[in-house]
Design a protein around this motif. Structure first.
Motif, PDB file in Angstrom:
ATOM      1  N   CYS A  94       0.824  -1.342   0.002  1.00 43.20           N
ATOM      2  CA  CYS A  94       0.014  -0.056   0.022  1.00 43.20           C
ATOM      3  C   CYS A  94       1.043   1.165  -0.169  1.00 43.20           C
ATOM      4  CB  CYS A  94      -0.862  -0.015   1.111  1.00 43.20           C
ATOM      5  SG  CYS A  94       0.156   0.099   2.806  1.00 43.20           S
ATOM      6  N   GLY A  95       0.579   2.311   0.101  1.00 36.33           N
ATOM      7  CA  GLY A  95       1.072   3.762  -0.037  1.00 36.33           C
ATOM      8  C   GLY A  95       1.885   3.847   1.103  1.00 36.33           C
ATOM      9  N   THR A  96       1.393   3.676   2.433  1.00 40.00           N
ATOM     10  CA  THR A  96       2.361   3.707   3.781  1.00 40.00           C
ATOM     11  C   THR A  96       3.462   2.940   3.570  1.00 40.00           C
ATOM     12  OG1 THR A  96       0.206   4.180   4.987  1.00 40.00           O
ATOM     13  CG2 THR A  96       2.088   3.207   6.070  1.00 40.00           C
ATOM     14  N   LEU A  99       6.014   4.418   1.331  1.00 36.17           N
ATOM     15  CA  LEU A  99       6.577   5.456   1.786  1.00 36.17           C
ATOM     16  C   LEU A  99       7.603   5.081   2.912  1.00 36.17           C
ATOM     17  CD1 LEU A  99       3.490   7.681   2.077  1.00 36.17           C
ATOM     18  CD2 LEU A  99       5.560   8.313   0.846  1.00 36.17           C
ATOM     19  N   TYR A 121       1.002  12.434   7.016  1.00 38.71           N
ATOM     20  CA  TYR A 121      -0.037  11.721   6.799  1.00 38.71           C
ATOM     21  C   TYR A 121      -0.271  10.791   7.890  1.00 38.71           C
ATOM     22  CZ  TYR A 121      -3.633   8.965   4.597  1.00 38.71           C
ATOM     23  OH  TYR A 121      -5.063   8.175   4.175  1.00 38.71           O
ATOM     24  N   GLN A 174       4.908  16.190   1.409  1.00 38.46           N
ATOM     25  CA  GLN A 174       3.503  15.522   1.214  1.00 38.46           C
ATOM     26  C   GLN A 174       2.714  16.444   0.314  1.00 38.46           C
ATOM     27  OE1 GLN A 174       1.334  13.628   4.423  1.00 38.46           O
ATOM     28  NE2 GLN A 174      -0.537  14.668   3.345  1.00 38.46           N
ATOM     29  N   ASP A 209       5.704  12.644  -1.059  1.00 34.90           N
ATOM     30  CA  ASP A 209       4.545  11.517  -1.104  1.00 34.90           C
ATOM     31  C   ASP A 209       3.567  12.361  -2.000  1.00 34.90           C
ATOM     32  OD1 ASP A 209       2.255  10.444  -0.544  1.00 34.90           O
ATOM     33  OD2 ASP A 209       2.246  10.829   1.692  1.00 34.90           O
ATOM     34  N   CYS A 211       0.835  10.915  -3.274  1.00 27.05           N
ATOM     35  CA  CYS A 211      -0.272  10.002  -3.277  1.00 27.05           C
ATOM     36  C   CYS A 211      -1.265  10.886  -3.602  1.00 27.05           C
ATOM     37  CB  CYS A 211      -0.484   9.426  -1.831  1.00 27.05           C
ATOM     38  SG  CYS A 211       0.262   7.867  -1.474  1.00 27.05           S
ATOM     39  N   TYR A 212      -2.353  10.627  -4.699  1.00 30.01           N
ATOM     40  CA  TYR A 212      -3.264  11.253  -5.072  1.00 30.01           C
ATOM     41  C   TYR A 212      -3.027  12.478  -6.081  1.00 30.01           C
ATOM     42  CZ  TYR A 212      -6.749   9.091  -1.581  1.00 30.01           C
ATOM     43  OH  TYR A 212      -7.423   8.249  -0.932  1.00 30.01           O
ATOM     44  N   LYS A 235      -4.686   4.047  -5.878  1.00 32.11           N
ATOM     45  CA  LYS A 235      -4.960   5.291  -6.100  1.00 32.11           C
ATOM     46  C   LYS A 235      -4.575   5.522  -7.539  1.00 32.11           C
ATOM     47  CE  LYS A 235      -4.369   6.629  -1.269  1.00 32.11           C
ATOM     48  NZ  LYS A 235      -3.534   7.467  -0.181  1.00 32.11           N
TER      49      LYS A 235
HETATM   50  C1  LIG Z   1      -3.380   7.319   0.997  1.00 33.64           C
HETATM   51  C2  LIG Z   1      -2.098   8.120   1.456  1.00 33.64           C
HETATM   52  C3  LIG Z   1      -1.203   7.280   2.131  1.00 33.64           C
HETATM   53  C4  LIG Z   1      -1.005   6.129   2.600  1.00 33.64           C
HETATM   54  O1  LIG Z   1      -1.410   5.160   1.532  1.00 33.64           O
HETATM   55  P1  LIG Z   1      -2.205   3.817   2.208  1.00 33.64           P
HETATM   56  O2  LIG Z   1      -2.317   3.234   0.759  1.00 33.64           O
HETATM   57  O3  LIG Z   1      -3.634   4.343   2.738  1.00 33.64           O
HETATM   58  O4  LIG Z   1      -1.323   3.105   2.900  1.00 33.64           O
HETATM   59  C5  LIG Z   1      -0.127   8.368   2.598  1.00 33.64           C
HETATM   60  N1  LIG Z   1       0.080   9.513   2.068  1.00 33.64           N
HETATM   61  C6  LIG Z   1      -1.113  10.243   1.535  1.00 33.64           C
HETATM   62  C7  LIG Z   1      -0.914  11.775   1.193  1.00 33.64           C
HETATM   63  C8  LIG Z   1      -2.262   9.432   1.065  1.00 33.64           C
HETATM   64  O5  LIG Z   1      -3.300  10.110   0.620  1.00 33.64           O
END
Ligand SMILES: *Cc1c(COP(=O)(O)O)cnc(C)c1O
Length: 422
Positions: A94-96, A99, A121, A174, A209, A211-212, A235
């Motif tokens: 996963c994202g965590t 990271l 996060y 982030q 980071d 993510c998104y 994502k």
């Molecule tokens: C979703 C997210 C994470 C963690 O990702 P997971 O897949 O939920 O573990 C970390 N940082 C940001 C900014 C995120 O949106």
């Protein structure tokens, strides 16, 4: 059309309110489509340049030596993110995890990690050791420093300069707001921050980071100096099809460190069977630019609808977008729950269940999540979540198709209306 919406429980009045907003958004939607066109070509050219073949779509088992599909996919990611290398694996859960992997592999005992953009996060708090976490960076003698943003959400350049010292090894930035009500940074802003950090200490590793954020703009943080960009495949870049995975794209040295940490010293990128998921990782990446466009349209539609109803929305109805998240401050726990109920009941999967707040691992307050997704927990699919704590904001994201995004948001709005919460 009205009847179809009525079947979903959406009144003609709600539909008309929604349609009026849609008409006002025509020009913005055109710009989003142009962006998607640009990013579609970026992805297509990467797939062509890396000579992706039918054989790449098959997987390996066991050790996964000579997995041509896996290695080529990593090459494709490196092309798209304009980096020397990439690690893209279903073994990154996963994202965590992605990271944590990037941090733990590039930091050594005695090093210091700096976040110049305030608190990271929620799930990273235990990774870093801000909250006690089993196996955290803190346990390994890696210290952490944080410089909060100024009141107006700008970088505190003076504070950052003071915080950087001879032990500062890695800076984590982030991009997205996450569960906060600050703004999301544009790639340009991140580029300015990275340039500033490197002007103070040139060998600091700058990690973003991402993510998104992927495909929301035409450039990525790695185009403006980031040494690593990190994200989740359930994502944006998975395009809704990736069933699992994470990525790290960046400098060869950083990626190698991450690979040796993910598998083992001595093994690195050479092992890690892709099993049967490669076709979905490739096809999802191919769809990602248009899927992100659909999610952006949904977010902008929601911002406009709820702002008109009198709620504070971040970003607001007219602001430029740098990620797919929409925060709506609903001010009450009931509002957050009703919104999530509406999203859930407009989902293609599990539409009949009612989401409840729960103690989700990694978060410090109860969280309610609406996600009737084909891929469990996927937040590029229409989903909403919010921690049950002030300011009672709901964070909404995703939408594989724009018509579904529109229907979901209207249903959330209608559910709140039906409960007298508007
Ligand atoms: C979703 C997210 C994470 C963690 O990702 P997971 O897949 O939920 O573990 C970390 N940082 C940001 C900014 C995120 O949106």
């Amino acid at each position: 059309m009205k009847e179809m919406y009525e079947n979903l429980g959406i009144s003609p009045q709600t539909l008309e309110t929604g349609n009026m907003i849609c008409r006002s958004l025509k020009e913005r939607f055109e710009k989003i489509d142009e962006n998607a066109e640009y990013n579609q070509l970026k992805v297509l050219n990467a797939l062509r340049e890396c000579r992706v073949s039918e054989a790449c779509l098959l997987g390996t088992t066991g050790y996964g030596y000579n997995d041509i599909g896996r290695d080529t996919l990593e090459d494709v990611y490196a092309h798209i993110f304009n980096t020397e290398a990439a690690l893209v694996r279903p073994q990154i859960t996963c994202g965590t995890h992605a990271l944590a992997l990037a941090l733990m592999s590039n930091l050594r005992p005695g090093d210091e990690l700096l976040s110049p953009v305030g608190k990271p996060y929620d799930t990273l708090e235990e990774v870093i050791g801000i909250r006690e976490g089993n196996g955290s960076l803190a346990e390994y003698g890696i210290t952490y420093r944080q410089v909060d943003l100024l009141e107006n959400s700008e970088f505190d350049f003076e504070g950052i300069k003071e915080a950087i010292n001879e032990r500062t090894k890695l800076v984590t930035i982030q991009r997205s707001k996450g569960y906060q009500t600050r703004k999301t940074f544009s790639v340009d802003e991140i580029g300015r921050l990275i340039a500033y950090v490197k002007s103070i200490k040139s060998d600091i590793i700058c990690m973003v980071d991402n993510c998104y954020g992927e495909f929301v703009e035409r450039i990525e943080p790695s185009d403006v100096g980031a040494d690593m960009v990190v994200g989740s495949l359930i994502k944006n870049p998975g395009g809704g099809l990736a069933p699992i995975g994470g990525y790290i794209a960046g400098k060869k040295e950083c990626i190698e460190k991450a690979a040796y940490r993910l598998t083992s010293p001595g093994l690195g990128k050479e092992v890690g069977a892709s099993l049967g998921v490669l076709k979905d990782l490739y096809q999802g990446l191919f769809l990602a630019p248009t899927v992100v466009a659909n999610a952006l349209k949904t977010a902008i539609f929601a911002a406009n609808l709820f702002e008109q109803a009198g709620f504070a929305v971040i970003p607001d109805s007219t602001e430029s977008r740098h990620d797919i998240i929409q925060a709506i401050t609903l001010s009450t726990a009931e509002g957050v729950c009703a919104f999530c109920e509406g999203i859930q009941s407009a989902a293609p999967v599990d539409s009949f269940v009612t989401p409840e707040p729960w103690d989700m691992p990694g978060y410090d307050a109860k969280v309610i999540m609406a996600a009737g997704a084909f891929v469990s927990g996927s937040s590029i699919e229409l989903s909403a979540d919010g921690p049950i704590k002030p300011p009672y904001a709901v964070y909404f994201q995703g939408g594989l198709t724009w018509p579904h995004g529109k229907a979901g948001i209207l249903k959330a709005y209608q559910t709140m209306a039906d409960k007298g919460l508007l």
